[in-house]
Design an enzyme around this catalytic site. Structure first.
Site, mmCIF file in Angstrom:
data_model
loop_
_atom_site.group_PDB
_atom_site.id
_atom_site.type_symbol
_atom_site.label_atom_id
_atom_site.label_comp_id
_atom_site.label_asym_id
_atom_site.label_seq_id
_atom_site.Cartn_x
_atom_site.Cartn_y
_atom_site.Cartn_z
ATOM 1 N N ASP A 29 0.846 -1.185 0.060
ATOM 2 C CA ASP A 29 -0.183 -0.038 -0.036
ATOM 3 C C ASP A 29 0.775 1.351 0.057
ATOM 4 O OD1 ASP A 29 -2.443 1.339 -0.227
ATOM 5 O OD2 ASP A 29 -3.154 0.449 1.749
ATOM 6 N N HIS A 30 0.215 2.276 -0.141
ATOM 7 C CA HIS A 30 0.806 3.626 -0.246
ATOM 8 C C HIS A 30 2.045 4.138 0.665
ATOM 9 C CE1 HIS A 30 -0.687 5.557 3.599
ATOM 10 N NE2 HIS A 30 -2.017 4.703 3.536
ATOM 11 N N GLU A 31 3.094 4.516 -0.120
ATOM 12 C CA GLU A 31 4.322 5.029 0.605
ATOM 13 C C GLU A 31 5.415 4.160 1.478
ATOM 14 O OE1 GLU A 31 2.885 9.216 2.406
ATOM 15 O OE2 GLU A 31 1.267 8.038 2.490
ATOM 16 N N CYS A 32 4.787 2.870 1.005
ATOM 17 C CA CYS A 32 5.780 1.728 1.633
ATOM 18 C C CYS A 32 7.202 1.901 1.056
ATOM 19 C CB CYS A 32 5.284 0.521 1.517
ATOM 20 S SG CYS A 32 3.730 -0.117 2.499
ATOM 21 N N ARG A 56 2.727 2.954 4.302
ATOM 22 C CA ARG A 56 3.753 3.671 5.076
ATOM 23 C C ARG A 56 4.558 2.476 5.974
ATOM 24 N NH1 ARG A 56 1.351 9.565 6.935
ATOM 25 N NH2 ARG A 56 1.192 10.242 4.851
#
Length: 205
Positions: free
Chosen positions: A137-140, A157
């Site tokens: 998911d986002h910003e990993c 994250r």
């Protein structure tokens, strides 16, 4: 002239990589594996075993591209180094069915397999395997030579260190940090940070 692929490895993941290459319309010259002998007759994805991994020096980088189909993180890093020294560019490889946002970054020699999902601003370092059906998911951020196994899920994250193994179906909660060399067992649920080198199995909280 279009380059042809050389694949290091001849196990299960080599078949995955071969399928991704075919899905991208790329021809496979052959597979390089330690089990090769002059009498080898095995055919993988319509291509033969043609030598051992050290035989990459017999080929020319301007005619061939190297893809490392080794699930073991340390061995994948070692072969990456050898191929780099031999002058190969080591491109990343993505299955056409993978869903990847346009603002993601994917490093050299990383492989995004069938059905994988990379959400916005995901950063994948070099030599990473994002295996079939996994979701990031986002910003990993995923460190070099890590393996995210099939069906694993990383919430937003998450930071994953170098040479981590995240087992099949594991789930990692939002914002956590997974230290270098950690092993997350199959089906585990991770609810707090994991130290470098730790082995996690079951619910970790």
């Amino acid at each position: 002239m279009n380059k042809t692929a050389l694949v290091i490895g001849a196990g299960g993941h080599a078949r995955v990589v071969g399928s991704i290459l075919h899905a991208n319309g790329m021809n496979i010259h052959g597979f390089l594996d330690d089990n090769y002998t002059v009498d080898s007759v095995e055919i993988i994805k319509h291509a033969p075993l043609v030598g051992k991994p050290e035989d990459i020096t017999n080929y020319q980088p301007h005619l061939h591209e190297i893809f490392i189909a080794i699930g073991d993180n340390q061995k994948r890093r070692q072969f990456f180094h050898c191929a780099s020294v031999a002058g190969y560019e080591l491109p990343s490889l993505t299955h056409p069915s993978a869903l990847i946002e346009s603002d993601c970054s994917i490093g050299k020699a990383s492989q995004i397999c069938i059905g994988a999902i990379l959400a916005t601003e995901v950063a994948i370092a070099e030599g990473v395997i994002v295996n079939s059906g996994s979701s990031i998911d986002h910003e990993c951020k995923v460190g070099a030579f890590t393996h995210i196994a099939p069906g694993a899920i990383l919430a937003g994250r998450v930071t994953v260190g170098k040479e981590v193994f995240v087992g099949i179906g594991a789930k990692i909660a939002q914002g956590l940090h997974i230290g270098d060399g950690a092993i997350i067992g199959a089906g585990s649920i991770v609810l707090k940070d994991v130290p470098a080198g730790a082995k996690v199995l079951g619910v970790y909280h």
